[in-house]
Design a protein around this motif. Structure first.
Motif, PDB file in Angstrom:
ATOM      1  N   VAL A 146       0.865  -1.184   0.000  1.00  0.00           N
ATOM      2  CA  VAL A 146       0.000   0.000   0.000  1.00  0.00           C
ATOM      3  C   VAL A 146       0.898   1.230   0.000  1.00  0.00           C
ATOM      4  O   VAL A 146       1.777   1.359   0.855  1.00  0.00           O
ATOM      5  CB  VAL A 146      -0.926   0.033   1.230  1.00  0.00           C
ATOM      6  N   THR A 147       0.692   2.110  -0.972  1.00  0.00           N
ATOM      7  CA  THR A 147       1.417   3.376  -1.011  1.00  0.00           C
ATOM      8  C   THR A 147       0.413   4.517  -0.893  1.00  0.00           C
ATOM      9  O   THR A 147      -0.792   4.287  -0.798  1.00  0.00           O
ATOM     10  CB  THR A 147       2.221   3.524  -2.320  1.00  0.00           C
ATOM     11  N   ASN A 148       0.908   5.726  -0.921  1.00  0.00           N
ATOM     12  CA  ASN A 148       0.007   6.874  -0.859  1.00  0.00           C
ATOM     13  C   ASN A 148      -0.672   7.152  -2.199  1.00  0.00           C
ATOM     14  O   ASN A 148      -1.449   8.098  -2.307  1.00  0.00           O
ATOM     15  CB  ASN A 148       0.757   8.125  -0.387  1.00  0.00           C
ATOM     16  N   TYR A 149      -0.401   6.309  -3.228  1.00  0.00           N
ATOM     17  CA  TYR A 149      -1.041   6.453  -4.534  1.00  0.00           C
ATOM     18  C   TYR A 149      -1.871   5.238  -4.943  1.00  0.00           C
ATOM     19  O   TYR A 149      -2.863   5.374  -5.649  1.00  0.00           O
ATOM     20  CB  TYR A 149      -0.003   6.688  -5.634  1.00  0.00           C
ATOM     21  N   ARG A 150      -1.467   4.039  -4.509  1.00  0.00           N
ATOM     22  CA  ARG A 150      -2.067   2.827  -5.068  1.00  0.00           C
ATOM     23  C   ARG A 150      -1.854   1.623  -4.160  1.00  0.00           C
ATOM     24  O   ARG A 150      -1.100   1.683  -3.184  1.00  0.00           O
ATOM     25  CB  ARG A 150      -1.443   2.545  -6.445  1.00  0.00           C
ATOM     26  N   VAL A 151      -2.528   0.518  -4.529  1.00  0.00           N
ATOM     27  CA  VAL A 151      -2.322  -0.780  -3.884  1.00  0.00           C
ATOM     28  C   VAL A 151      -1.739  -1.709  -4.947  1.00  0.00           C
ATOM     29  O   VAL A 151      -2.286  -1.834  -6.043  1.00  0.00           O
ATOM     30  CB  VAL A 151      -3.635  -1.364  -3.339  1.00  0.00           C
ATOM     31  N   ILE A 152      -0.629  -2.358  -4.620  1.00  0.00           N
ATOM     32  CA  ILE A 152       0.083  -3.196  -5.585  1.00  0.00           C
ATOM     33  C   ILE A 152       0.057  -4.643  -5.117  1.00  0.00           C
ATOM     34  O   ILE A 152       0.411  -4.945  -3.976  1.00  0.00           O
ATOM     35  CB  ILE A 152       1.542  -2.733  -5.748  1.00  0.00           C
ATOM     36  N   ASP A 153      -0.374  -5.527  -6.008  1.00  0.00           N
ATOM     37  CA  ASP A 153      -0.331  -6.973  -5.772  1.00  0.00           C
ATOM     38  C   ASP A 153       0.829  -7.511  -6.603  1.00  0.00           C
ATOM     39  O   ASP A 153       0.794  -7.462  -7.833  1.00  0.00           O
ATOM     40  CB  ASP A 153      -1.658  -7.605  -6.199  1.00  0.00           C
ATOM     41  N   GLU A 154       1.854  -8.010  -5.933  1.00  0.00           N
ATOM     42  CA  GLU A 154       3.081  -8.409  -6.626  1.00  0.00           C
ATOM     43  C   GLU A 154       3.418  -9.855  -6.289  1.00  0.00           C
ATOM     44  O   GLU A 154       3.345 -10.266  -5.128  1.00  0.00           O
ATOM     45  CB  GLU A 154       4.226  -7.485  -6.199  1.00  0.00           C
ATOM     46  N   ALA A 155       3.787 -10.633  -7.313  1.00  0.00           N
ATOM     47  CA  ALA A 155       4.115 -12.041  -7.101  1.00  0.00           C
ATOM     48  C   ALA A 155       5.063 -12.505  -8.199  1.00  0.00           C
ATOM     49  O   ALA A 155       5.365 -11.773  -9.145  1.00  0.00           O
ATOM     50  CB  ALA A 155       2.841 -12.887  -7.096  1.00  0.00           C
ATOM     51  N   GLY A 156       5.519 -13.754  -8.065  1.00  0.00           N
ATOM     52  CA  GLY A 156       6.380 -14.348  -9.085  1.00  0.00           C
ATOM     53  C   GLY A 156       7.808 -14.499  -8.616  1.00  0.00           C
ATOM     54  O   GLY A 156       8.455 -13.505  -8.290  1.00  0.00           O
ATOM     55  N   LEU A 157       8.293 -15.748  -8.581  1.00  0.00           N
ATOM     56  CA  LEU A 157       9.670 -16.003  -8.163  1.00  0.00           C
ATOM     57  C   LEU A 157      10.634 -15.775  -9.317  1.00  0.00           C
ATOM     58  O   LEU A 157      11.604 -15.025  -9.189  1.00  0.00           O
ATOM     59  CB  LEU A 157       9.799 -17.436  -7.639  1.00  0.00           C
TER      60      LEU A 157
END
Length: 209
Positions: free
Chosen positions: A70-81
């Motif tokens: 969570v940032t002050n601009y957006r929500v990021i869903d990040e994955a992947g090895l």
């Protein structure tokens, strides 16, 4: 986090899937080393230990890179090895955030978070989130702060457009048809604290003179 931040963007929260996901790999790794011990670390014993350890490491590093930010601009869903997957939800597009937890989820602090956005995809679901309430609350607070900043910027632009800068009223009277509208704008600026009562009266008198 591998997604680059934008100018002025700040990270407010980073969370993973629940550590519960690591229980089975840990048990498998332990079982491999136990088997190796009872086999006197012969060929099959070493194989069991290495396979169990390798499985644990793969799951662990996959867990480590599977994050929600969570940032002050957006929500990021990040994955992947090995591959990199990232999905973003801008704060201004989020309509609602909710979470739910099972009994075990409440005990072990994990659960499901749903983000409803204005995009065509509708809802985005995050499962087995560690600290779902904290994630939900952080998004809600970030949204409120983002909206406050946007409103302040809009008010500042309005003040600049009307010639109110650095505490000084530099106002030019509009045509008679726009006086009511301009008075309303002045009133809003006063209510928002952008101009003082004295500045409001001075600008109002100029309009009505």
């Amino acid at each position: 986090m591998r997604t680059p931040l934008q100018k002025g963007e700040q990270v407010l929260l980073v969370t993973h899937t629940s550590w519960v996901k690591l229980i089975v790999p840990v048990l498998i790794a332990i079982a491999g080393w136990v088997a190796a011990f009872f086999l006197n670390f012969l060929e099959w014993g070493w194989t069991a230990a290495l396979v169990g350890s390798l499985y644990f490491l793969i799951v662990y590093f996959s867990w480590k890179v599977n994050i929600w930010v969570v940032t002050n601009y957006r929500v990021i869903d990040e994955a992947g090895l090995l591959n990199h997957f990232a999905k973003e939800s801008p704060l201004e597009k989020i309509n609602n955030v909710s979470y739910d937890q099972t009994l075990w989820g409440r005990i072990l602090n994990f659960g499901h978070v749903e983000i409803q956005t204005a995009a065509e995809v509708g809802a985005t679901d995050y499962y087995n989130v560690h600290g779902p309430k904290r994630l939900k609350d952080t998004i809600t607070l970030a949204q409120a702060e983002y909206k406050n900043i946007q409103l302040a910027n809009q008010a500042q632009h309005m003040a600049s457009a009307m010639g109110i800068q650095a505490g000084e009223v530099k106002y030019q009277a509009p045509s008679s048809q726009g006086i009511a509208s301009e008075l309303e704008k002045l009133h809003q600026l006063k209510q928002q604290g952008i101009i003082s009562e004295e500045e409001y009266i001075k600008a109002k008198n100029k309009l009505l003179s």
